[in-house]
Design an enzyme around this catalytic site. Structure first.
Site, PDB file in Angstrom:
ATOM      1  N   HIS A   1       0.147 -25.638  -3.649  1.00  0.00           N
ATOM      2  CA  HIS A   1       0.816 -26.834  -4.182  1.00  0.00           C
ATOM      3  C   HIS A   1       2.245 -27.023  -3.705  1.00  0.00           C
ATOM      4  O   HIS A   1       2.933 -27.927  -4.175  1.00  0.00           O
ATOM      5  CB  HIS A   1       0.844 -26.797  -5.708  1.00  0.00           C
TER       6      HIS A   1
ATOM      7  N   LYS B   1      10.339 -36.899 -13.682  1.00  0.00           N
ATOM      8  CA  LYS B   1       9.686 -35.736 -13.064  1.00  0.00           C
ATOM      9  C   LYS B   1      10.622 -34.555 -13.289  1.00  0.00           C
ATOM     10  O   LYS B   1      11.752 -34.736 -13.749  1.00  0.00           O
ATOM     11  CB  LYS B   1       9.470 -35.969 -11.566  1.00  0.00           C
ATOM     12  N   ARG B   2      10.174 -33.336 -12.981  1.00  0.00           N
ATOM     13  CA  ARG B   2      11.079 -32.199 -13.075  1.00  0.00           C
ATOM     14  C   ARG B   2      12.322 -32.456 -12.226  1.00  0.00           C
ATOM     15  O   ARG B   2      12.258 -33.138 -11.201  1.00  0.00           O
ATOM     16  CB  ARG B   2      10.369 -30.920 -12.610  1.00  0.00           C
TER      17      ARG B   2
ATOM     18  N   LYS C   1      13.665 -33.283  -5.040  1.00  0.00           N
ATOM     19  CA  LYS C   1      13.210 -34.569  -5.573  1.00  0.00           C
ATOM     20  C   LYS C   1      14.342 -35.605  -5.581  1.00  0.00           C
ATOM     21  O   LYS C   1      14.125 -36.784  -5.786  1.00  0.00           O
ATOM     22  CB  LYS C   1      12.648 -34.386  -6.974  1.00  0.00           C
TER      23      LYS C   1
ATOM     24  N   THR D   1       2.110 -36.826  -8.395  1.00  0.00           N
ATOM     25  CA  THR D   1       1.026 -37.492  -9.112  1.00  0.00           C
ATOM     26  C   THR D   1       1.611 -38.566 -10.033  1.00  0.00           C
ATOM     27  O   THR D   1       0.931 -39.535 -10.376  1.00  0.00           O
ATOM     28  CB  THR D   1       0.203 -36.493  -9.945  1.00  0.00           C
TER      29      THR D   1
ATOM     30  N   LYS E   1       0.476 -42.590 -11.175  1.00  0.00           N
ATOM     31  CA  LYS E   1       0.457 -43.151 -12.530  1.00  0.00           C
ATOM     32  C   LYS E   1       1.221 -44.475 -12.556  1.00  0.00           C
ATOM     33  O   LYS E   1       0.791 -45.442 -13.183  1.00  0.00           O
ATOM     34  CB  LYS E   1       1.049 -42.147 -13.535  1.00  0.00           C
TER      35      LYS E   1
HETATM   36  C1  F55 Z   1       5.010 -23.731 -11.613  1.00  0.00           C
HETATM   37  C2  F55 Z   1       5.288 -22.389 -11.594  1.00  0.00           C
HETATM   38  C3  F55 Z   1       5.620 -21.772 -10.410  1.00  0.00           C
HETATM   39 CL1  F55 Z   1       5.970 -20.100 -10.414  1.00  0.00          CL
HETATM   40  C4  F55 Z   1       5.654 -22.472  -9.232  1.00  0.00           C
HETATM   41  C5  F55 Z   1       5.373 -23.813  -9.252  1.00  0.00           C
HETATM   42  C6  F55 Z   1       5.047 -24.436 -10.439  1.00  0.00           C
HETATM   43  C7  F55 Z   1       4.754 -25.865 -10.482  1.00  0.00           C
HETATM   44  O1  F55 Z   1       4.806 -26.430 -11.547  1.00  0.00           O
HETATM   45  N1  F55 Z   1       4.447 -26.489  -9.328  1.00  0.00           N
HETATM   46  C8  F55 Z   1       4.118 -27.802  -9.262  1.00  0.00           C
HETATM   47  O2  F55 Z   1       4.088 -28.517 -10.240  1.00  0.00           O
HETATM   48  N2  F55 Z   1       3.786 -28.276  -8.052  1.00  0.00           N
HETATM   49  C9  F55 Z   1       3.378 -29.646  -7.898  1.00  0.00           C
HETATM   50  O3  F55 Z   1       1.967 -29.719  -7.911  1.00  0.00           O
HETATM   51  C10 F55 Z   1       1.522 -31.053  -7.981  1.00  0.00           C
HETATM   52  C11 F55 Z   1       0.034 -31.033  -8.099  1.00  0.00           C
HETATM   53  O4  F55 Z   1      -0.547 -30.633  -6.908  1.00  0.00           O
HETATM   54  C12 F55 Z   1       1.994 -31.839  -6.753  1.00  0.00           C
HETATM   55  O5  F55 Z   1       1.627 -33.169  -6.922  1.00  0.00           O
HETATM   56  C13 F55 Z   1       3.509 -31.731  -6.598  1.00  0.00           C
HETATM   57  O6  F55 Z   1       3.906 -32.322  -5.385  1.00  0.00           O
HETATM   58  C14 F55 Z   1       3.916 -30.269  -6.626  1.00  0.00           C
HETATM   59  O7  F55 Z   1       5.317 -30.176  -6.599  1.00  0.00           O
END
Ligand code: F55
Length: 787
Positions: free
Chosen positions: A335, A523-524, A529, A631, A635
Site C-alpha cells: 500500500h 485525510k491523514r 499529502k 480512496t 468518495k
Molecule cells: C498503517 C500502519 C502502518 Cl505501520 C503503515 C501504514 C499504515 C496505513 O494506514 N497505510 C495506509 O493507509 N495506506 C494507504 O492505503 C490506501 C489503501 O490502499 C491507499 O489508498 C493510500 O494511498 C495509502 O496511503
C-alpha cells in the site's frame, strides 16, 4: 420483515435489557436494544452462511486494521429495512438520528488501508464471495483528536466502554498463543458482515488478548494479588491499543506481539477447522485448495512462518512440503512506496517474541540464498533479495518470496513497484505482479450517506440496479444536456451543503455560507499529502483579497481535517498552521464573507459521511508518485465533487474515467520529478515567485502565531532552509505552487457557470462506477483467489 413483529421484539429487548419502562429508557438503551433486535434478525442467515461454507474454498483477509466506522445505519441499509425501521421508531416517538449518534465509530484503523479492508468486507458479502476477515479487537481505537489552542491533543477511544452491540464472543473458539516469555488466550469476537439485500452474511473475526488463566492461583494463594493482576494486564496489553502511526513503521516489541498474536490465532483457527471439517481424508497438500490468505500490507506477514510452524511442529509435516503448501496459500498487497513504512524487524525483537518463527525465516533465507548461488548469482547480486540482512528481517521480501501474487493498489502505484520499489523481484518473477485498483463501497458512501443523491439517481434511472452494479451509473450521461437535471444536481448539492454547514456550526462553532464553494481536503496529515500546499495557497489568497477587496472572487470555504500521528511533529505543525490561519481569516471582517477556513475536529469515518456529499472540490494534491491510490478521492467523485488533483495514484484513473476536462489536473508528473530530483532547488521558486515568497515568509512574519512552539519555523525550514543534512522541500511544494494557484483561479472563475459545473459533476458521478469496491473484490476473486 414483519413490521409488527420487529416492533414487538424491539420493545421486548429494550425492557429486558434495561428493566425499565419504555418511557424511562435512554438513547443508549434504545440504541443497544436496536442492535440486539437486528442481530436476532440476522442470526439465522449468519448461521446458514457459516454452515454452507464450512467445506468451500474461502478467502481470508488478514489485516491489522479494519476501519469499520458505525454499523447501525449501514446494516439497516444492507438489510433493506432502513426506511421501515426509521418509520417504526418514529411511531413510538424515537428519533432515529439521536440513537444513531449514540454509536461510537469502530475506529480500528488509521486511514485508507484500514478503511479499504472494511469496504472489501462489504463488497465481498455483496458479491456473495466467501471471505473471512481476521484482525485485532483493539480495546482503544484510533485516538480521539481534540484541538486545544490550535494544537492537536490526543484522547483515548474506549469505543466499547458501554458495550458492543455488533459482536458475538465465541469463547469456545479461543486459541492459545505462545510467545517466548508469555502465553495468552486469544478470544474471537465475530462481527456479521452483511451483503447488500442478498442474505449473505460473512464474518469479521477480531481477536482479543486475555490471560491464559484468569487468575494464577499460586500467586493468589500466596497473597500476591498485585502479581496476579499484573499478569492479567500483561496479557490484555497486547490488544489494548491501536498504534496510531500511518506510513511509519513502529519498531516496538508490543507491536510485533500484536501482529504475531492475531496471525497465530487466525492460522490456528484455520488449521483446526480444516482438521475438523475435512478429517476423513486429511491431506495437507490440499490446504491451499481451500484457503487463500490475502495479506493487507506487511503487518500480517508473520502469518507466513506461523503457518509453516503449525504444519511442521504441530502436524508433523516435512519442512519442504510445508513451504510448498504455504507458497500456494498467500498473496500480498502493498500500500505504499514510502521507505519509512516498509517494515523490517530486528532479529533480537523477533527472538524475543516468536523465536521459532525467526528460525523458520532463517531457514527460508538460507534456502533462497542457496538457490541463487546455484543459479550463479554473486553475493552482491543476491543482497537485494535477502530476507534477512544486517540482522533485520525484511518483511516485504519474505512476503514476495512466499506469495503467489503481489499487487499494488492503482495502476501508477503498481508500475512504480515494478520499476522501482521491488524492481529486482519483478525481474525475477514478473508473473507474480499485478494491479488491483482500489475501490469504495457505494452502499456506505452513497446510498447511506447521501440519501438525496441516491434517491435522485434511482428516479432518473428508473431502477436501483445501480446499487448492485455501479457501472450502471453511466446511463446518467443521457441527462448531460438536460438543464432540469443539472439544476436538480445543484440543488441536491446545495441541500447537502446546508446540512454540513449546520453540523459544522454545531461542532466547530464556525458559521459558513452554503452558497460558497466548498473546497475540502480530509485525510491523514502527512507531508506527502501536502496539506501545507493547500494552506500556503490560502495564506496568499487571503493577502490578495486584503490588498484588493474588489477582486473578482467567488466566495470559498476551505475545509480541512485529519489526524497527525502523535509523534509526527511536522504533521502537528500543519494542524496548528491550519487552525491559526482559520483563526486569523475567520475573524477578519474585511474578508470573512469571501473566505472561511475550517479545520474539522476529529475527522473520522462518520464525519466523512457528512463531508463527502457536500463537497464541490476534492483536494487530492499529493506529490506525484507518493499516494499509492487514495480512496477519499473516489468518495468525493461518487458524490459529485470535481477533483483538484495531481497526476498521482487513482487520481489518474479518475481523470481517465470522468475526463480530465471535467476535473482540475495540475502539478509535475513522476517522470519530471525523478529527473530533477538531485538538482531541485526550492529557493529558486521562492525568489522568482512573489506569491510563494509572500506565503512562505508569512510563516515567520509574526502575522501568524504558533505560541512559541517553533512549529511554523519547522515548516519554513523544511521548505527552504533544511536542517542537519535534510533535503529541502522533498515533496516539491514550492515547485507545484504556481500551477496549483492558477488552477484554483480557474476553478473560481468556472464555478459561477453553475450549469456547466453541474454537467461536470454529473460526468464524475456517471463515471464513478469503476471505483466500486465490488469491482475490485471481484478482480481479487477472479485473478488471485480463484473463488
Ligand atoms: C498503517 C500502519 C502502518 Cl505501520 C503503515 C501504514 C499504515 C496505513 O494506514 N497505510 C495506509 O493507509 N495506506 C494507504 O492505503 C490506501 C489503501 O490502499 C491507499 O489508498 C493510500 O494511498 C495509502 O496511503
Amino acid at each position: 420483515m414483519n413490521k409488527n413483529k420487529f416492533m414487538e421484539s424491539y420493545i421486548e429487548n429494550l425492557q429486558r435489557i434495561t428493566l425499565k419502562n419504555f418511557a424511562e429508557t435512554s438513547d443508549k438503551d434504545r440504541y443497544f436494544a436496536l442492535c440486539d433486535t437486528i442481530m436476532e434478525l440476522i442470526n439465522q442467515e449468519w448461521r446458514n452462511c457459516k454452515n454452507r461454507t464450512r467445506r468451500s474454498r474461502k478467502a481470508y483477509y488478514f489485516s491489522a486494521e479494519f476501519l469499520v466506522g458505525r454499523s447501525l445505519g449501514n446494516n439497516l441499509i444492507n438489510l433493506g429495512i432502513y426506511d421501515e425501521v426509521k418509520e417504526i421508531l418514529s411511531e413510538i416517538d424515537i428519533d432515529f438520528e439521536s440513537i444513531e449518534n449514540f454509536e461510537d465509530d469502530a475506529a480500528l484503523g488509521n486511514g485508507g488501508l484500514g478503511r479499504l479492508a472494511a469496504c472489501f468486507m462489504d463488497s465481498a458479502a455483496t458479491q456473495k464471495l466467501d471471505m473471512y476477515g481476521y484482525g485485532v479487537r483493539y480495546r482503544e481505537g484510533l485516538f480521539k483528536q481534540k484541538i486545544e489552542n490550535g494544537f492537536q491533543v490526543e484522547g483515548g477511544d474506549h469505543w466499547i466502554k458501554d458495550g458492543d452491540g455488533w459482536s458475538i464472543r465465541v469463547e469456545s473458539d479461543s486459541k492459545i498463543v505462545k510467545f517466548r516469555d508469555q502465553t495468552v488466550k486469544a478470544v474471537p469476537y465475530d462481527m456479521p458482515m452483511l451483503g447488500f439485500e442478498n442474505e449473505q452474511v460473512n464474518t469479521l473475526r477480531l481477536w482479543q488478548a486475555e490471560p491464559f488463566e484468569e487468575f494464577d492461583f499460586s500467586y493468589f494463594n500466596n497473597f500476591q494479588y498485585d502479581k496476579a493482576v499484573e499478569e492479567k494486564n500483561r496479557a490484555e496489553d497486547i490488544t489494548r491499543v491501536l498504534y496510531p502511526n500511518d506510513m511509519q513503521r513502529e519498531g516496538r516489541v508490543l507491536r510485533l506481539k500484536q501482529q504475531y498474536f492475531f496471525c497465530s490465532a487466525s492460522i490456528q483457527d484455520m488449521v483446526s477447522k480444516y482438521k475438523r471439517y475435512f478429517d476423513h481424508d486429511l491431506q495437507f497438500e490440499d490446504f491451499s485448495k481451500y484457503h487463500i490468505i490475502q495479506l493487507n500490507d506487511t503487518h500480517p506477514i508473520i502469518a507466513i512462518p506461523e503457518l509453516i510452524r503449525v504444519l511442521v511442529d504441530e502436524n508433523g509435516i516435512e519442512f519442504e512440503r510445508a513451504v510448498e503448501i504455504t507458497k500456494n496459500t498467500f498473496a500480498f498487497t502493498n500500500h505504499t512506496v514510502l521507505q519509512e513504512a516498509l517494515e523490517s524487524w530486528p532479529k533480537d525483537i523477533m527472538l524475543e517474541v516468536c523465536p521459532r518463527c525467526f528460525d523458520i525465516i532463517k531457514k527460508l533465507n538460507e534456502n533462497l540464498v542457496k538457490e541463487f548461488k546455484e543459479k550463479g548469482l554473486s553475493e552482491e547480486a543476491i543482497d537485494p533479495y535477502r530476507i534477512i540482512r544486517f540482522d533485520q528481517v525484511r518483511m516485504a521480501n519474505l512476503a514476495i518470496v512466499m506469495s503467489k501474487s503481489v499487487n499494488g493498489v492503482a495502476k501508477l502505484h503498481t508500475q512504480i513497484l515494478k520499476d522501482d520499489t521491488f524492481k529486482n523481484w519483478y525481474k525475477l518473477m514478473p508473473e507474480k505482479f499485478n494491479n488491483k485498483t482500489n475501490g469504495i463501497t457505494p452502499r456506505r458512501w452513497l446510498v447511506y450517506s447521501n440519501i438525496k443523491l441516491s434517491n435522485f439517481i434511482t428516479e432518473k434511472l428508473g431502477s436501483d440496479d445501480w446499487k448492485y452494479d455501479l457501472t450502471k451509473l453511466k446511463d446518467l450521461e443521457k441527462y448531460l444536456d438536460d438543464e432540469k437535471t443539472l439544476e436538480e444536481i445543484n440543488q441536491i448539492k446545495f441541500e447537502n451543503k446546508k446540512e454540513l454547514a449546520k453540523y459544522i456550526l454545531e461542532n466547530e462553532g464556525i458559521s459558513i455560507n452554503p452558497n460558497s464553494i466548498f473546497d475540502i481536503q480530509v485525510k491523514r496529515i502527512h507531508e506527502y499529502k501536502r496539506q501545507h500546499l493547500n494552506l500556503l495557497h490560502i495564506i496568499n489568497l487571503y493577502h490578495k483579497l486584503k490588498k484588493n477587496p474588489d477582486m473578482d472572487f467567488y466566495p470559498t470555504t476551505f475545509i480541512l481535517g485529519g489526524k497527525a500521528a502523535p509523534g509526527y511533529f511536522r504533521a502537528k505543525a500543519i494542524i496548528k498552521l491550519a487552525n491559526e490561519i482559520a483563526r486569523v481569516i475567520n475573524n477578519d471582517e474585511e474578508v470573512n464573507d469571501k473566505i472561511k477556513v475550517v479545520f474539522v475536529n476529529n475527522y473520522r469515518v462518520s464525519y466523512g459521511e457528512k463531508l463527502f456529499p457536500a463537497a464541490d472540490i476534492s483536494e487530492q494534491i499529493s506529490t506525484a508518485g507518493k499516494e499509492a491510490s487514495g480512496t477519499g478521492n473516489m468518495k468525493f467523485m461518487l458524490n459529485g465533487a470535481l477533483t483538484l488533483g495531481t497526476y498521482d495514484g487513482a487520481n489518474i484513473e479518475i481523470f481517465e474515467n470522468a475526463g480530465v476536462e471535467n476535473n482540475y489536473l495540475f502539478g509535475a508528473k513522476v517522470e519530471e520529478l525523478n529527473e530533477i530530483y538531485d538538482s531541485y532547488n526550492p529557493k529558486e521558486f521562492y525568489y522568482k515567485n512573489e506569491d510563494i515568497k509572500d506565503a512562505v515568509d508569512t510563516l515567520l512574519s509574526g502575522e501568524l502565531n504558533d505560541n512559541d512552539s517553533y512549529m511554523f519555523l519547522d515548516i519554513y525550514n523544511c521548505l527552504i532552509n533544511p536542517q542537519g543534512g535534510e533535503k529541502a522541500d522533498t515533496y516539491f511544494v514550492l515547485k507545484d505552487f504556481e500551477d496549483y494557484k492558477k488552477t484554483h483561479e480557474k476553478i473560481n472563475k468556472e464555478y459561477s457557470d453553475r450549469l456547466t459545473w453541474a454537467r461536470k459533476s454529473l460526468k464524475n458521478i456517471a463515471n464513478a462506477g469503476y471505483f466500486s469496491s465490488d469491482r475490485t473484490i471481484l478482480e481479487y476473486a477472479k485473478d488471485i483467489w480463484k473463488l
